[in-house]
Write an enzyme that holds these catalytic residues in place. Structure first.
Site, PDB file in Angstrom:
ATOM      1  N   THR A 180       0.819  -1.220   0.000  1.00  0.00           N
ATOM      2  CA  THR A 180       0.000   0.000   0.000  1.00  0.00           C
ATOM      3  C   THR A 180       0.855   1.273   0.000  1.00  0.00           C
ATOM      4  O   THR A 180       1.896   1.341   0.648  1.00  0.00           O
ATOM      5  CB  THR A 180      -0.892   0.007   1.258  1.00  0.00           C
ATOM      6  OG1 THR A 180      -1.649  -1.197   1.258  1.00  0.00           O
ATOM      7  CG2 THR A 180      -1.824   1.198   1.296  1.00  0.00           C
ATOM      8  N   ARG A 359     -27.946 -12.669  33.539  1.00  0.00           N
ATOM      9  CA  ARG A 359     -28.476 -11.360  33.893  1.00  0.00           C
ATOM     10  C   ARG A 359     -29.999 -11.387  33.959  1.00  0.00           C
ATOM     11  O   ARG A 359     -30.656 -11.845  33.021  1.00  0.00           O
ATOM     12  CB  ARG A 359     -28.024 -10.347  32.834  1.00  0.00           C
ATOM     13  CG  ARG A 359     -28.488  -8.950  33.074  1.00  0.00           C
ATOM     14  CD  ARG A 359     -27.740  -8.347  34.219  1.00  0.00           C
ATOM     15  NE  ARG A 359     -27.990  -6.926  34.341  1.00  0.00           N
ATOM     16  CZ  ARG A 359     -27.493  -6.190  35.322  1.00  0.00           C
ATOM     17  NH1 ARG A 359     -26.709  -6.743  36.240  1.00  0.00           N
ATOM     18  NH2 ARG A 359     -27.748  -4.918  35.390  1.00  0.00           N
ATOM     19  N   THR A 467     -11.101  -3.920   6.007  1.00  0.00           N
ATOM     20  CA  THR A 467     -10.385  -3.088   5.034  1.00  0.00           C
ATOM     21  C   THR A 467      -9.107  -3.739   4.507  1.00  0.00           C
ATOM     22  O   THR A 467      -8.859  -3.720   3.301  1.00  0.00           O
ATOM     23  CB  THR A 467     -10.040  -1.731   5.695  1.00  0.00           C
ATOM     24  OG1 THR A 467     -11.255  -1.106   6.097  1.00  0.00           O
ATOM     25  CG2 THR A 467      -9.294  -0.814   4.750  1.00  0.00           C
ATOM     26  N   GLU A 469      -6.176  -6.554   3.510  1.00  0.00           N
ATOM     27  CA  GLU A 469      -6.250  -7.769   2.664  1.00  0.00           C
ATOM     28  C   GLU A 469      -7.395  -7.642   1.651  1.00  0.00           C
ATOM     29  O   GLU A 469      -8.033  -8.621   1.289  1.00  0.00           O
ATOM     30  CB  GLU A 469      -6.452  -9.030   3.513  1.00  0.00           C
ATOM     31  CG  GLU A 469      -5.308  -9.372   4.425  1.00  0.00           C
ATOM     32  CD  GLU A 469      -4.116  -9.969   3.702  1.00  0.00           C
ATOM     33  OE1 GLU A 469      -4.258 -10.328   2.527  1.00  0.00           O
ATOM     34  OE2 GLU A 469      -3.053 -10.039   4.323  1.00  0.00           O
ATOM     35  N   ASP A 471     -10.261  -4.329   0.567  1.00  0.00           N
ATOM     36  CA  ASP A 471     -11.445  -3.671   1.117  1.00  0.00           C
ATOM     37  C   ASP A 471     -12.700  -4.483   0.747  1.00  0.00           C
ATOM     38  O   ASP A 471     -12.826  -4.969  -0.388  1.00  0.00           O
ATOM     39  CB  ASP A 471     -11.516  -2.261   0.511  1.00  0.00           C
ATOM     40  CG  ASP A 471     -12.821  -1.589   0.809  1.00  0.00           C
ATOM     41  OD1 ASP A 471     -12.938  -0.998   1.892  1.00  0.00           O
ATOM     42  OD2 ASP A 471     -13.748  -1.690  -0.034  1.00  0.00           O
TER      43      ASP A 471
HETATM   44  C1  LIG Z   1      -3.834  -1.400  10.544  1.00  0.00           C
HETATM   45  C2  LIG Z   1      -3.499  -1.533   9.119  1.00  0.00           C
HETATM   46  C3  LIG Z   1      -2.524  -2.441   8.718  1.00  0.00           C
HETATM   47  C4  LIG Z   1      -2.163  -2.546   7.394  1.00  0.00           C
HETATM   48  N1  LIG Z   1      -1.120  -3.342   7.032  1.00  0.00           N
HETATM   49  C5  LIG Z   1      -0.638  -3.301   5.761  1.00  0.00           C
HETATM   50  C6  LIG Z   1       0.566  -3.972   5.409  1.00  0.00           C
HETATM   51  O1  LIG Z   1       1.216  -4.606   6.228  1.00  0.00           O
HETATM   52  N2  LIG Z   1       0.996  -3.887   4.123  1.00  0.00           N
HETATM   53  C7  LIG Z   1       0.311  -3.190   3.167  1.00  0.00           C
HETATM   54  O2  LIG Z   1       0.743  -3.164   2.039  1.00  0.00           O
HETATM   55  N3  LIG Z   1      -0.832  -2.530   3.475  1.00  0.00           N
HETATM   56  C8  LIG Z   1      -1.317  -2.558   4.751  1.00  0.00           C
HETATM   57  N4  LIG Z   1      -2.464  -1.876   5.087  1.00  0.00           N
HETATM   58  C9  LIG Z   1      -3.160  -1.122   4.057  1.00  0.00           C
HETATM   59  C10 LIG Z   1      -4.473  -1.748   3.654  1.00  0.00           C
HETATM   60  O3  LIG Z   1      -4.219  -2.920   2.930  1.00  0.00           O
HETATM   61  C11 LIG Z   1      -5.250  -0.704   2.847  1.00  0.00           C
HETATM   62  O4  LIG Z   1      -5.688   0.257   3.778  1.00  0.00           O
HETATM   63  C12 LIG Z   1      -6.423  -1.313   2.101  1.00  0.00           C
HETATM   64  O5  LIG Z   1      -5.946  -2.064   1.019  1.00  0.00           O
HETATM   65  C13 LIG Z   1      -7.394  -0.258   1.596  1.00  0.00           C
HETATM   66  O6  LIG Z   1      -6.755   0.736   0.894  1.00  0.00           O
HETATM   67  P1  LIG Z   1      -6.993   2.277   1.249  1.00  0.00           P
HETATM   68  O7  LIG Z   1      -6.790   2.453   2.699  1.00  0.00           O
HETATM   69  O8  LIG Z   1      -6.155   3.070   0.331  1.00  0.00           O
HETATM   70  O9  LIG Z   1      -8.516   2.519   0.961  1.00  0.00           O
HETATM   71  P2  LIG Z   1      -9.157   2.992  -0.423  1.00  0.00           P
HETATM   72  O10 LIG Z   1      -8.852   2.005  -1.477  1.00  0.00           O
HETATM   73  O11 LIG Z   1      -8.841   4.405  -0.684  1.00  0.00           O
HETATM   74  O12 LIG Z   1     -10.693   2.871  -0.031  1.00  0.00           O
HETATM   75  C14 LIG Z   1     -11.370   3.905   0.707  1.00  0.00           C
HETATM   76  C15 LIG Z   1     -12.889   3.712   0.578  1.00  0.00           C
HETATM   77  O13 LIG Z   1     -13.239   3.823  -0.811  1.00  0.00           O
HETATM   78  C16 LIG Z   1     -14.004   2.708  -1.212  1.00  0.00           C
HETATM   79  N5  LIG Z   1     -13.612   2.303  -2.571  1.00  0.00           N
HETATM   80  C17 LIG Z   1     -12.363   2.224  -3.092  1.00  0.00           C
HETATM   81  N6  LIG Z   1     -12.410   1.750  -4.342  1.00  0.00           N
HETATM   82  C18 LIG Z   1     -13.700   1.509  -4.622  1.00  0.00           C
HETATM   83  C19 LIG Z   1     -14.409   0.975  -5.740  1.00  0.00           C
HETATM   84  N7  LIG Z   1     -13.780   0.569  -6.833  1.00  0.00           N
HETATM   85  N8  LIG Z   1     -15.747   0.859  -5.651  1.00  0.00           N
HETATM   86  C20 LIG Z   1     -16.416   1.250  -4.553  1.00  0.00           C
HETATM   87  N9  LIG Z   1     -15.811   1.746  -3.463  1.00  0.00           N
HETATM   88  C21 LIG Z   1     -14.482   1.880  -3.489  1.00  0.00           C
HETATM   89  C22 LIG Z   1     -13.658   1.594  -0.234  1.00  0.00           C
HETATM   90  O14 LIG Z   1     -14.766   0.702  -0.078  1.00  0.00           O
HETATM   91  C23 LIG Z   1     -13.359   2.349   1.043  1.00  0.00           C
HETATM   92  O15 LIG Z   1     -14.538   2.492   1.796  1.00  0.00           O
HETATM   93  C24 LIG Z   1      -2.836  -1.767   6.420  1.00  0.00           C
HETATM   94  C25 LIG Z   1      -3.843  -0.886   6.819  1.00  0.00           C
HETATM   95  C26 LIG Z   1      -4.149  -0.736   8.149  1.00  0.00           C
HETATM   96  C27 LIG Z   1      -5.150   0.302   8.536  1.00  0.00           C
END
Ligand SMILES: Cc1cc2nc3c(=O)[nH]c(=O)nc-3n(C[C@H](O)[C@H](O)[C@H](O)COP(=O)(O)OP(=O)(O)OC[C@H]3O[C@@H](n4cnc5c(N)ncnc54)[C@H](O)[C@@H]3O)c2cc1C
Length: 688
Positions: A180, A359, A467, A469, A471
């Site tokens: 990411t 309860r 979210t 692995e 969303d």
């Molecule tokens: C605690 C934590 C640990 C993590 N660990 C790792 C890690 O070790 N390595 C790593 O690489 N990543 C990691 N991540 C990242 C995580 O994989 C991403 O946050 C996730 O893939 C979502 O991407 P984003 O946050 O950019 O959300 P976005 O993709 O920007 O999504 C934001 C919102 O937009 C909506 N959306 C996006 N695209 C669409 C679509 N096509 N249609 C409809 N709705 C849409 C989604 O449903 C969501 O509600 C981690 C995140 C967190 C918070």
């Protein structure tokens, strides 16, 4: 004297509470019987479940790797210094989490990596067990072995396994999975980090071209990681011009900290992502690369390679195919999350049901107060949830089985099936569990809000399962896209994936007008017939699929395919959920039918019927709209699902006991346990 009175009062109270916990079973001597109906106070008959049936049911529910899980539980039970306290700072939590992982691997000698490589079902069992110690520990372990380790195993080749296996396994090489970026999460193909091949030095040069390309949220990066698998666009300079060719996203091993001194290596900037809503035992960080040079060998080259001369080779013909193959190897993380999420649901539902049995609030005039689980509204909140936990248990067990089979056979059909199923189940189950955690908290009233009773940490730690692995909304779209592809293939006479077979077998009958006679059938035998239930689920999915295909075709003429997809998006998400519910029900029915003990089978059938009828009732508008269900039948479905909730309530204690969660998992000192110690712990905890 006053003290004695107080003791007697407490003892009386404890006795009353433990009787209340299972009012139907206090004469254990006579309980050699099977699940049966007994008349109760002249009202509706109540179900009871015998001790031997409860034991058989528990045996059936217990995973086949329970012995391995017990080793995890025993190790942590004997190590109070490794228990996560209710109040802990972010930094202490991170250190504790690392010590927990080290203890597991180096002291308890439980080595998850060998199972990632060879027996994934055992790996998922360990994951479930450590997640019950602390969800942060489950995620930390997942980052190390499934993500960082899994990328080396699955995207690399022998040279990588030879070099890194041992260090990953014994934790000498803690690592990260850096996919990411600040500007790109779900859209992995949009990643901007680049890896440019330098033919002169035989190296790749890793660069973060702008702030939006900083790797963000990377687990293990802020404090402990020494390596990262970095996903970047592979750029190859052509010989005669200054132009570079973009070969698409590839994975590279990049050392980020010195193995001896743990100092950050030159060209690498690491920042801390800070305090999070949950999972604070995991050290998420941000990584920026400034011309970081790595040897050519650090390209994980299973699906594409670069020769010494700078020539690109791959067995896969296009960027898209390579990208799909790369991401396809990473589905294990999704399987693990779906499986662990069911574990969290079981814990929450167990705490909520045990408490709700104990309860008491209000009651008929001049009579004792009644258990809150005797309120219909409370049964409505918790019994379908308990049924769902059972349903998801069997569905995710099947997913793990299919995933293990896929890892062995690499059979194309199984691969396709596992991809869509892991996406769908991960999305569906984690969303359901996230909502249920709030309901469980609320159904335990004020005590549910005490941090020591765990709902807060379970809710906060689990929330992000929706979210990472993938969303959930994005994953469900993959399921819908797959269904549409299969639908198209059906009409072209192509083969269908295993889980989708029902489309071929019955699409035509599902799409004909509903039978006006069966639409009126309302007898209990009919409503509890698995054929009726499964037909109803599949009918809904088939209709949604056919209407989605028609709508997409219509809108794509004016809006193009992207616009048409967006115009139909809610419809597509409903379709995907409906399909996943059909798959879950089919697996549940199979599990009921395969249960060897008739009494346990009867209990499971009851729970399965509740799951099916509750879902049909939830979506009754859809069934009524197309006259699949006539008004009298809709009413009968509602009445029967309420009645089944009531029956499930009467065996709810045995049903949660059958999850066989170890005591420390459901520890909940403030009046939320079933035992006498819990009551005295409660009095000690609040200091009176
Ligand atoms: C605690 C934590 C640990 C993590 N660990 C790792 C890690 O070790 N390595 C790593 O690489 N990543 C990691 N991540 C990242 C995580 O994989 C991403 O946050 C996730 O893939 C979502 O991407 P984003 O946050 O950019 O959300 P976005 O993709 O920007 O999504 C934001 C919102 O937009 C909506 N959306 C996006 N695209 C669409 C679509 N096509 N249609 C409809 N709705 C849409 C989604 O449903 C969501 O509600 C981690 C995140 C967190 C918070």
């Amino acid at each position: 004297m006053a003290e004695e009175d107080e003791d007697q009062r407490i003892n009386r109270r404890i006795q009353r509470l433990s009787l209340h916990l299972n009012p139907y079973l206090h004469d254990e001597e006579e309980l050699g019987r099977v699940v049966e109906l007994v008349a109760c106070a002249g009202v509706r008959p109540k179900l009871i479940i015998s001790v031997s049936t409860a034991a058989q049911l528990s045996e059936y529910m217990r995973g086949k790797h329970r012995g391995l899980q017990d080793r995890v539980y025993e190790y942590f039970n004997g190590k109070p210094d490794l228990h996560t306290p209710v109040e802990i700072s972010k930094d202490d939590h991170r250190e504790l989490c690392m010590r927990q992982l080290m203890g597991l691997v180096r002291e308890a000698r439980i080595r998850p990596f060998v199972y990632v490589a060879q027996e994934p079902d055992k790996y998922f069992s360990i994951l479930e067990a450590v997640g019950s110690v602390d969800i942060s520990l489950g995620i930390k372990m997942g980052v190390q072995y499934s993500l960082w380790g899994g990328s080396v195993l699955n995207l690399g080749t022998k040279k990588h396994r030879d070099k890194y296996y041992e260090g990953i396994d014994n934790l000498d090489y803690p690592g990260c999975f850096a996919m990411t970026e600040l500007h790109h999460g779900s859209n992995v193909q949009g990643l901007q980090t680049v890896a440019t091949f330098d033919p002169l030095s035989d190296e790749f040069v890793i660069d973060t071209p702008n702030d939006g390309a900083i790797k963000w949220w990377i687990g293990n990066a802020a404090v402990h990681g020494k390596f990262a698998t970095v996903f970047a666009k592979l750029l190859l300079p052509t010989h005669d011009t200054k132009v570079v060719s973009d070969m698409g996203v590839h994975a590279f091993i990049v050392p980020i900290r010195d193995l001896e001194t743990h100092q950050t290596l030159p060209g690498i900037e690491i920042h801390d992502c800070g305090h999070k809503v949950g999972l604070n035992g995991v050290d998420n960080g941000a990584l920026r690369f400034r011309s970081v040079r790595i040897p050519r060998d650090n390209l994980l080259n299973r699906f594409g390679d670069v020769s010494r001369e700078g020539k690109y080779t791959s067995s896969l013909p296009s960027i898209n195919k390579r990208f799909a193959a790369t991401l396809g190897e990473l589905v294990g993380g999704r399987v693990g999350l779906a499986y662990s999420s069911v574990g969290v649901l079981k814990v929450a539902v167990t705490i909520a049901i045990r408490y709700s049995l104990l309860r008491q609030q209000f009651g008929p005039p001049k009579q004792p107060e009644i258990s809150i689980l005797d309120y219909q509204s409370h049964q409505h909140k918790l019994m379908p949830m308990l049924a769902s936990a059972y349903a998801f248990h069997f569905a995710t067990q099947d997913l793990v089985k299919k995933y293990s089979e896929m890892k062995k056979s690499h059979d194309e059909q199984v691969v396709g099936d596992v991809h869509a199923l892991s996406a769908g189940l991960k999305a569906y189950v984690t969303s359901y569990t996230a909502k249920s955690l709030s309901i469980c908290r609320e159904s335990c009233g004020g005590h549910g809000y005490a941090a020591v009773n765990r709902f807060g940490s379970l809710r906060n730690d689990h929330d992000i399962f929706q979210t990472f692995e993938g969303d959930n909304t994005v994953l469900l779209q993959q399921v819908a896209a797959d269904l549409l592809k299969q639908y198209q293939q059906k009409f072209q006479g192509g083969t269908l994936a295993v889980t989708w077979n029902y489309l071929r077998e019955s699409m035509n009958s599902y799409l004909s007008q509903p039978n006006p006679v069966t639409a009126r059938w309302e007898g209990e035998d009919h409503l509890r017939d698995p054929k009726f239930q499964l037909d109803a689920f599949r009918y809904r999915t088939s209709r949604l699929l056919q209407s989605a295909a028609v709508r997409l075709r219509k809108h794509s003429k004016n809006l193009g395919s992207f616009g048409a997809w967006n115009r139909c998006l809610n419809h597509l998400l409903t379709l995907a959920e409906s399909h996943i519910e059909s798959v879950i029900l089919a697996k549940f029915i199979e599990a009921v039918q395969s249960c060897p003990d008739p009494s346990s089978q009867a209990a499971l059938k009851l729970v399965c019927d509740l799951y099916a009828l509750d879902r049909i009732w939830n979506d009754i508008g859809t069934y009524r709209n197309v006259d699949y269900v006539a008004p009298n039948k809709a009413k009968a479905v509602h009445k029967l699902s309420e009645y089944l909730s009531f029956q499930v309530r009467n065996i709810a204690k045995e049903l949660v006991d059958a999850f066989d969660l170890p005591d420390h998992v459901i520890r909940a000192p403030i009046g939320m346990q079933s035992t006498a110690e819990a009551y005295s712990q409660y009095t000690q905890y609040v200091g009176f």
